[in-house]
Enzyme design. Structure first.
Site, short mmCIF file in Angstrom:
data_model
loop_
_atom_site.label_atom_id
_atom_site.label_comp_id
_atom_site.label_asym_id
_atom_site.label_seq_id
_atom_site.Cartn_x
_atom_site.Cartn_y
_atom_site.Cartn_z
N THR A 11 -76.73 45.65 7.27
CA THR A 11 -75.43 45.04 6.95
C THR A 11 -74.72 44.56 8.21
OG1 THR A 11 -75.25 46.57 5.12
CG2 THR A 11 -73.23 45.52 5.80
N VAL A 12 -74.53 45.45 9.19
CA VAL A 12 -73.77 45.07 10.39
C VAL A 12 -74.59 44.12 11.26
CG1 VAL A 12 -72.52 45.93 12.40
CG2 VAL A 12 -72.55 47.29 10.31
N VAL A 130 -65.47 52.68 15.29
CA VAL A 130 -64.27 53.26 14.66
C VAL A 130 -63.47 52.18 13.95
CG1 VAL A 130 -62.18 54.64 15.00
CG2 VAL A 130 -64.14 54.97 16.53
N GLY A 132 -64.16 49.83 11.91
CA GLY A 132 -64.77 48.50 11.73
C GLY A 132 -64.08 47.40 12.50
N LYS A 203 -65.43 59.62 14.00
CA LYS A 203 -64.54 58.58 14.54
C LYS A 203 -63.35 59.20 15.27
CE LYS A 203 -65.99 55.48 10.80
NZ LYS A 203 -65.76 55.16 9.39
N GLY A 300 -68.20 46.94 6.48
CA GLY A 300 -68.66 45.65 5.97
C GLY A 300 -69.27 44.81 7.08
N1 HSE Z 1 -69.00 54.91 5.55
C1 HSE Z 1 -68.00 54.30 6.35
C2 HSE Z 1 -66.76 54.09 5.50
C3 HSE Z 1 -68.50 52.98 6.89
O1 HSE Z 1 -66.82 54.28 4.27
O2 HSE Z 1 -65.72 53.77 6.04
C4 HSE Z 1 -67.75 52.50 8.09
O3 HSE Z 1 -67.86 53.34 9.18
#
Ligand code: HSE
Length: 424
Positions: A11-12, A130, A132, A203, A300
Site C-alpha cells: 500500500t505505502v 507516525v 501517516g 508511535k 493509506g
Molecule cells: N494500522 C494503522 C492505523 C496504520 O490503523 O492507523 C497506520 O499506521
C-alpha cells in the site's frame, strides 16, 4: 539526479511510487531536486498496484536495491521486524540514507538502527511512521524545537478510532465494528496491534523520545486497548458529555514523563473529540507556542506516501541529520500507579438501600472524591449499573479501592473504569 530505491511494493510502496513518478516535475520545480525512482523490490511484481512503473524498475530481489551503487536513498516499506531491520542495516552499511514507515521496528529496535546510521554519518527518516500524512515528526524536530513540550495527546491509530466512532454513532458492539474497520485495509497485519494499543504505543514511543529526549521506551509505555469498551460505557459517556477515544498521552508531570495509551473519556466539545472515523490528530502543548493541533489522514497509500517523499526530499536537500536529539535526557518514566487522573467507574451493584454508602465509603478511605453519580435503572434487589465520576485521584488508590469494592457482597460483577481527561 538523486536515485531512490523502494523495498516493499504494498500500500505505502505504491503510494510512494505514484507520488515520485507523477509529481517528479513539480518536486523538481519546487526544490530543484530531480528524484529518480530507480528500483522497486517486492516478492510480488505481478499484482497491479494502480501505478505504471517504467520498464526495468521492478525486481524481486532486495539486493538489487541495497547493492546498487547509484541508489543514494533506500526506502524500506515492508514493515515488521525482520527482514526489514537486516535490510535497513545493510543499506546503512552500504553508505545509503534510509527512509522508513516502520514504527514497530523503530520503537523496538530503533537504538541499533540510529546508532548504525550515526556511525556511518547516514540518516534514517521516519516521518511516515507516525500519523501517516500529518507531518508531526517535523513539527517536533523543527517547528516546535524551541519549546519545552508540556504534553502531547494523540489519536494515532485510525483503525481503533474508526471502531470507536462506529460504536458511538451506530450503537454497535466492538466485534462487528472491528470487522468493518479491517475491511478498510488500514489495520496492521496483526490487528491486535491496533485494538490493544500496541500500534499507538509504537508511535507514542517515537513522539515522546523526540519531545523529551528520552531513549526509545516502548517497554515502559502503559498499554490498554479498546477491546473492553462496551456500548453501555459509550452510552453513559455520551450522557455525561464525553467521547471515548484511544489516546496516546505523554506529558511532563512532577519532573517525570508520563507515557500511556488507554481509552480515555474527553469532553465532547474539545476539538480532539471531533476527530472521527480513520482520521488522526495530535494535540501538542508547548511552553512558548501554547496549544497546537495537527489533523489529517494517519494511514493509506497517498497520505503515508506523502510523508515518505517529504523525508526523501529532506535527505536529498541535505538538511536531515540524526534522530532529532543530539543529547539524551535522563528523565524517569512515571510508573502508571503514580499517575493521577479523573476516573469514570461503572459498578454493577445491587439496587438496595445502603449500597452507595458502602461503595463511597471505600472510595473515601482511598482518598477518592466523587464528583457525579448516575443510577437510572430500578430493579430492587437486583444488579444495576451505578456510574460514578471522580475528582483527580491516584491510579494506585483507584486499583486498591476497586479491588476492595469488587469483593463487597453487594457488587455483582467487576467494576469497569475509564480514565477521563480535561475539565479538572
Ligand atoms: N494500522 C494503522 C492505523 C496504520 O490503523 O492507523 C497506520 O499506521
Amino acid at each position: 539526479m538523486i536515485n531512490v530505491g523502494i523495498i516493499g511494493f504494498g500500500t505505502v510502496g505504491s503510494g510512494t511510487a505514484k507520488i515520485l513518478l507523477n509529481n517528479r516535475a513539480l518536486i523538481k520545480k519546487r526544490t530543484g531536486l530531480d528524484l529518480n525512482l530507480k528500483r522497486i523490490a517486492d516478492l510480488d511484481v505481478v499484482t497491479d498496484r494502480g501505478v505504471k512503473v517504467p520498464d526495468g524498475v521492478l525486481t524481486t530481489s532486495a539486493s538489487d536495491v541495497l547493492n546498487d551503487p547509484d541508489i543514494q536513498i533506500v526506502v524500506e516499506l515492508i514493515g515488521g521486524i525482520q527482514p526489514a531491520k537486516k535490510f535497513i542495516l545493510e543499506a546503512i552499511g552500504n553508505g545509503k540514507n534510509v527512509v522508513t514507515a516502520n514504527k514497530a521496528l523503530l520503537a523496538t529496535h530503533g537504538e541499533d538502527i540510529f546508532k548504525a546510521a550515526h556511525a556511518q554519518n547516514r540518516t534514517v527518516g521516519f516521518e511516515a511512521a507516525v500519523a501517516g500524512g500529518i507531518p508531526i515528526i517535523k513539527v517536533l524536530r523543527e517547528g516546535l524545537a524551541a519549546n519545552n513540550i508540556v504534553a502531547i495527546y494523540g489519536i494515532i491509530n485510525g483503525t481503533s478510532n474508526y471502531i470507536l466512532t462506529k460504536m458511538t454513532r451506530e450503537k454497535v458492539a466492538f466485534a462487528p465494528a472491528l470487522k468493518e474497520a479491517q475491511a478498510l485495509g488500514f489495520a496492521e497485519a496483526d490487528p491486535t496491534f491496533d485494538v490493544e494499543g500496541i500500534d499507538t504505543a509504537h508511535k507514542l514511543t517515537l513522539l515522546s523520545s523526540l519531545a523529551y529526549g528520552i531513549p526509545l521506551s516502548f517497554d515502559k509505555v502503559y498499554k490498554e486497548g479498546i477491546t473492553g469498551i462496551t456500548p453501555t460505557d459509550i452510552q453513559f459517556a455520551t450522557e455525561l458529555g464525553y467521547k471515548i477515544k484511544l489516546l496516546a498521552i505523554t506529558k511532563m508531570s512532577d519532573g517525570e514523563i508520563e507515557l500511556r495509551v488507554h481509552p480515555t473519556m474527553i469532553p465532547e466539545d474539545y476539538l480532539i473529540s471531533r476527530v472521527d472515523d480513520v482520521l488522526n490528530a495530535v494535540y501538542v502543548i508547548g511552553d512558548a507556542v501554547g496549544e497546537t493541533m495537527y489533523y489529517g489522514r494517519g494511514a493509506g497509500d497517498m497520505p503515508t506516501g506523502s510523508a515518505v517523499v517529504s523525508d526523501i526530499i529532506d535527505i536529498a536537500r541535505g538538511c536531515y541529520r540524526g534522530f532529532g536529539q543530539s543529547e539524551l535526557s535522563d528523565y524517569r518514566i512515571k510508573e502508571m500507579r503514580n499517575v493521577e487522573s479523573v476516573y469514570y467507574f461503572r459498578f454493577t451493584a445491587l439496587d438496595r438501600p445502603g449500597v452507595l454508602s458502602k461503595i463511597s465509603g471505600v472510595l473515601g478511605d482511598h482518598d477518592i472524591s466523587i464528583s457525579a453519580v448516575i443510577q437510572k435503572e430500578r430493579k430492587f434487589g437486583e444488579a444495576v449499573p451505578l456510574v460514578v465520576l471522580t475528582h483527580k485521584a491516584k491510579e494506585k488508590n483507584v486499583l486498591d479501592a476497586l479491588d476492595k469494592i469488587d469483593k463487597l457482597s453487594v457488587v455483582a460483577d467487576s467494576t469497569k473504569f475509564i480514565r477521563v481527561e480535561g475539565k479538572e
